[in-house]
Design an enzyme around this catalytic site. Structure first.
Site, PDB file in Angstrom:
ATOM      1  N   LYS A 190      -8.918   4.600  -2.775  1.00 20.78           N
ATOM      2  CA  LYS A 190     -10.357   4.285  -2.737  1.00 20.78           C
ATOM      3  C   LYS A 190     -10.312   3.143  -1.792  1.00 20.78           C
ATOM      4  O   LYS A 190     -11.211   3.015  -0.965  1.00 20.78           O
ATOM      5  CB  LYS A 190     -10.573   3.797  -4.223  1.00 20.78           C
ATOM      6  CG  LYS A 190     -10.929   4.680  -5.143  1.00 20.78           C
ATOM      7  CD  LYS A 190     -11.131   4.271  -6.309  1.00 20.78           C
ATOM      8  CE  LYS A 190     -10.061   4.669  -7.547  1.00 20.78           C
ATOM      9  NZ  LYS A 190     -10.150   4.040  -8.756  1.00 20.78           N
ATOM     10  N   LYS A 218      -1.521   7.657   1.012  1.00 17.94           N
ATOM     11  CA  LYS A 218      -1.778   8.170   0.149  1.00 17.94           C
ATOM     12  C   LYS A 218      -3.418   7.896   0.289  1.00 17.94           C
ATOM     13  O   LYS A 218      -3.940   7.104   0.875  1.00 17.94           O
ATOM     14  CB  LYS A 218      -1.470   7.250  -1.305  1.00 17.94           C
ATOM     15  CG  LYS A 218      -2.139   7.724  -2.486  1.00 17.94           C
ATOM     16  CD  LYS A 218      -1.688   6.761  -3.591  1.00 17.94           C
ATOM     17  CE  LYS A 218      -2.695   5.480  -3.563  1.00 17.94           C
ATOM     18  NZ  LYS A 218      -2.690   4.874  -5.068  1.00 17.94           N
ATOM     19  N   LYS A 243      -0.653  -3.929  -2.041  1.00 16.32           N
ATOM     20  CA  LYS A 243      -1.948  -4.457  -2.332  1.00 16.32           C
ATOM     21  C   LYS A 243      -2.258  -5.906  -1.749  1.00 16.32           C
ATOM     22  O   LYS A 243      -3.446  -6.336  -1.448  1.00 16.32           O
ATOM     23  CB  LYS A 243      -2.319  -4.159  -3.761  1.00 16.32           C
ATOM     24  CG  LYS A 243      -2.541  -2.621  -4.167  1.00 16.32           C
ATOM     25  CD  LYS A 243      -3.555  -2.438  -5.348  1.00 16.32           C
ATOM     26  CE  LYS A 243      -3.971  -1.108  -5.534  1.00 16.32           C
ATOM     27  NZ  LYS A 243      -4.814  -0.902  -6.472  1.00 16.32           N
TER      28      LYS A 243
HETATM   29  N1  AQP Z   1      -3.695   9.924  -3.687  1.00 17.97           N
HETATM   30  C1  AQP Z   1      -3.337  10.204  -4.943  1.00 17.97           C
HETATM   31  N2  AQP Z   1      -2.851  11.310  -5.291  1.00 17.97           N
HETATM   32  C2  AQP Z   1      -2.288  11.552  -6.712  1.00 17.97           C
HETATM   33  N3  AQP Z   1      -2.903  10.788  -7.643  1.00 17.97           N
HETATM   34  C3  AQP Z   1      -3.532   9.561  -7.232  1.00 17.97           C
HETATM   35  N4  AQP Z   1      -4.001   8.762  -7.971  1.00 17.97           N
HETATM   36  C4  AQP Z   1      -4.406   7.924  -7.232  1.00 17.97           C
HETATM   37  N5  AQP Z   1      -4.618   8.225  -5.899  1.00 17.97           N
HETATM   38  C5  AQP Z   1      -3.860   9.627  -5.845  1.00 17.97           C
HETATM   39  C6  AQP Z   1      -3.955   8.518  -9.476  1.00 17.97           C
HETATM   40  O1  AQP Z   1      -5.206   8.486 -10.092  1.00 17.97           O
HETATM   41  C7  AQP Z   1      -4.980   7.644 -11.193  1.00 17.97           C
HETATM   42  C8  AQP Z   1      -6.103   6.904 -11.172  1.00 17.97           C
HETATM   43  O2  AQP Z   1      -6.006   5.893 -10.228  1.00 17.97           O
HETATM   44  P1  AQP Z   1      -6.574   4.358 -10.019  1.00 17.97           P
HETATM   45  O3  AQP Z   1      -7.994   4.547  -9.343  1.00 17.97           O
HETATM   46  O4  AQP Z   1      -6.752   3.723 -11.481  1.00 17.97           O
HETATM   47  O5  AQP Z   1      -5.730   3.394  -9.276  1.00 17.97           O
HETATM   48  P2  AQP Z   1      -5.024   3.775  -7.995  1.00 17.97           P
HETATM   49  O6  AQP Z   1      -3.639   4.550  -8.195  1.00 17.97           O
HETATM   50  O7  AQP Z   1      -4.920   2.513  -7.327  1.00 17.97           O
HETATM   51  O8  AQP Z   1      -6.034   4.764  -7.115  1.00 17.97           O
HETATM   52  P3  AQP Z   1      -6.542   4.367  -5.722  1.00 17.97           P
HETATM   53  O9  AQP Z   1      -7.323   5.269  -5.077  1.00 17.97           O
HETATM   54  O10 AQP Z   1      -5.397   4.322  -4.907  1.00 17.97           O
HETATM   55  O11 AQP Z   1      -7.064   3.046  -5.903  1.00 17.97           O
HETATM   56  P4  AQP Z   1      -7.089   1.689  -5.082  1.00 17.97           P
HETATM   57  O12 AQP Z   1      -7.339   1.966  -3.692  1.00 17.97           O
HETATM   58  O13 AQP Z   1      -8.130   0.827  -5.523  1.00 17.97           O
HETATM   59  O14 AQP Z   1      -5.571   1.295  -5.376  1.00 17.97           O
HETATM   60  C9  AQP Z   1      -3.811   7.375 -11.316  1.00 17.97           C
HETATM   61  O15 AQP Z   1      -2.920   7.926 -12.299  1.00 17.97           O
HETATM   62  C10 AQP Z   1      -3.094   7.279  -9.912  1.00 17.97           C
HETATM   63  O16 AQP Z   1      -2.016   7.400  -9.810  1.00 17.97           O
END
Ligand code: AQP
Length: 346
Positions: free
Chosen positions: A208, A205, A122
């Site tokens: 968002k 992955k 990040k």
């Molecule tokens: N691609 C994914 N596949 C499976 N699980 C996923 N999670 C996120 N992306 C995937 C799971 O969703 C839960 C909530 O995630 P979060 O939004 O709190 O944070 P994150 O993991 O950082 O999700 P993003 O979409 O990748 O957000 P950004 O881009 O802001 O970092 C968690 O249990 C996560 O594992």
């Protein structure tokens, strides 16, 4: 014979959170985590929170962020989280998260925090020097989020495994240094859907912040938009619908999504599309996706009509969460030698 009176055994706890960093959750969030949040409500005492403190670790627009809380709450309910059975709350409404986070930061070495790959990913673009200290401390706050509730399971996606391992290490260290306080939480990560990939870049992955609009399926997208994204998802060379993440990451990701939404196994789907090529396969999957997102979207919009009820749900949830979190924090403060205001301990 007199009936024996028994008190029902307390249910094991389950805990997880999601960041309000976007207007809509995406398929990765849902299949990787939220669906398990709903199913684990059976047989567990569940605590699910919107991780608003975590969302501050990267720049956020305050107006947007404020609008998202109720949208997140509505989407959680539409995903199957039942506020009558689960405590659903905002992380910042339970100040014990930040308080325990500080104590845990103080038993974490700089070196072990630095090994967290999500911090590297990040902070990647602008370099470590520009990343916030909050982003660096994120895993210790996450450890506090979890340990406050002494849960048995933490349902998350694969990307959170390393943070869960750190949480277990910190729990063990605290127990060893002071007194046994925390049972070790277990990650609940599904092998099949623990990592959903970007539709345009199927070795990365679905995310968002990192995915392009075409690579991510937002749960609240217009269903026709999601269908189009599936039809234009990157597939691999050849034409065989076969699960092979090494050779065919695009098709394998679509098979995972298809199987988890339809309940048909991957081998069943491979058989059904043998000799038919990618076109038919993607067209049918697009329909399955539309059938899934259409009711999800309507249910979310319907829930958003009653904002006061969503706010009341979050308020009730934070009261339930604080009861548990406060007891844990009192134990922690006592063990490290701090005195909590109103704890009655001296
Ligand atoms: N691609 C994914 N596949 C499976 N699980 C996923 N999670 C996120 N992306 C995937 C799971 O969703 C839960 C909530 O995630 P979060 O939004 O709190 O944070 P994150 O993991 O950082 O999700 P993003 O979409 O990748 O957000 P950004 O881009 O802001 O970092 C968690 O249990 C996560 O594992």
């Amino acid at each position: 014979m007199a009936a024996m009176s028994t008190t029902p055994a307390a249910l094991p706890r389950v805990l997880s959170g999601i960041q309000p960093t976007s207007d809509s959750f995406h398929f990765g969030n849902y299949l990787g985590a939220l669906r398990q949040w709903a199913s684990l409500q059976d047989g567990h005492e569940a605590f699910y929170f919107i991780a608003d403190l975590h969302s501050l670790t990267v720049p956020q627009d305050p107006k947007e962020l404020r609008k998202r809380f109720v949208a997140c709450a509505a989407q959680l309910i539409a995903s199957g989280v039942d506020p009558a059975r689960s405590a659903m709350f905002l992380q910042s409404h339970v100040p014990e998260h930040a308080e325990l986070g500080w104590v845990l930061q103080c038993i974490t070495s700089f070196g072990e925090a630095r090994r967290m790959t999500q911090f590297k990913d990040k902070s990647g673009k602008d370099g470590e020097g520009a990343a916030s200290v909050g982003l660096f401390a994120y895993p210790m706050l996450m450890a506090a989020d979890i340990l406050l509730y002494r849960p048995k399971y933490v349902p998350v996606g694969e990307d959170q495994r390393q943070h869960l391992e750190l949480t277990r290490d910190l729990a063990q260290r605290f127990n060893h240094r002071y007194k046994k306080t925390f049972p070790l939480p277990e990650p609940y990560i599904l092998k099949s859907t623990g990592k959903i990939y970007d539709l345009q870049n199927p070795t990365a992955k679905m995310s968002k912040s990192a995915s392009s609009a075409a690579g991510i399926i937002d749960m609240l997208d217009e269903p026709s938009v999601s269908a189009k994204k599936i039809r234009s998802a990157v597939t691999d060379s050849g034409s065989e619908v076969r699960f092979d993440p090494e050779e065919k990451p695009g098709v394998s990701n679509l098979l995972t999504i298809y199987s988890s939404l339809s309940g048909r196994t991957v081998p069943e789907l491979e058989d059904a599309y043998a000799g038919r090529g990618y076109g038919d396969f993607k067209k049918d999957l697009a329909e399955v996706v539309v059938d899934f997102v259409t009711p999800f979207r309507s249910r979310t919009l319907e829930l958003l009509d009653d904002r006061a009820e969503l706010e009341a749900v979050l308020e009730r949830g934070s009261a339930q969460a604080r009861e548990v979190a406060s007891r844990t924090l009192s134990d922690v403060y006592d063990r490290v030698g701090l005195i909590r205001i109103g704890s009655g301990r001296d």
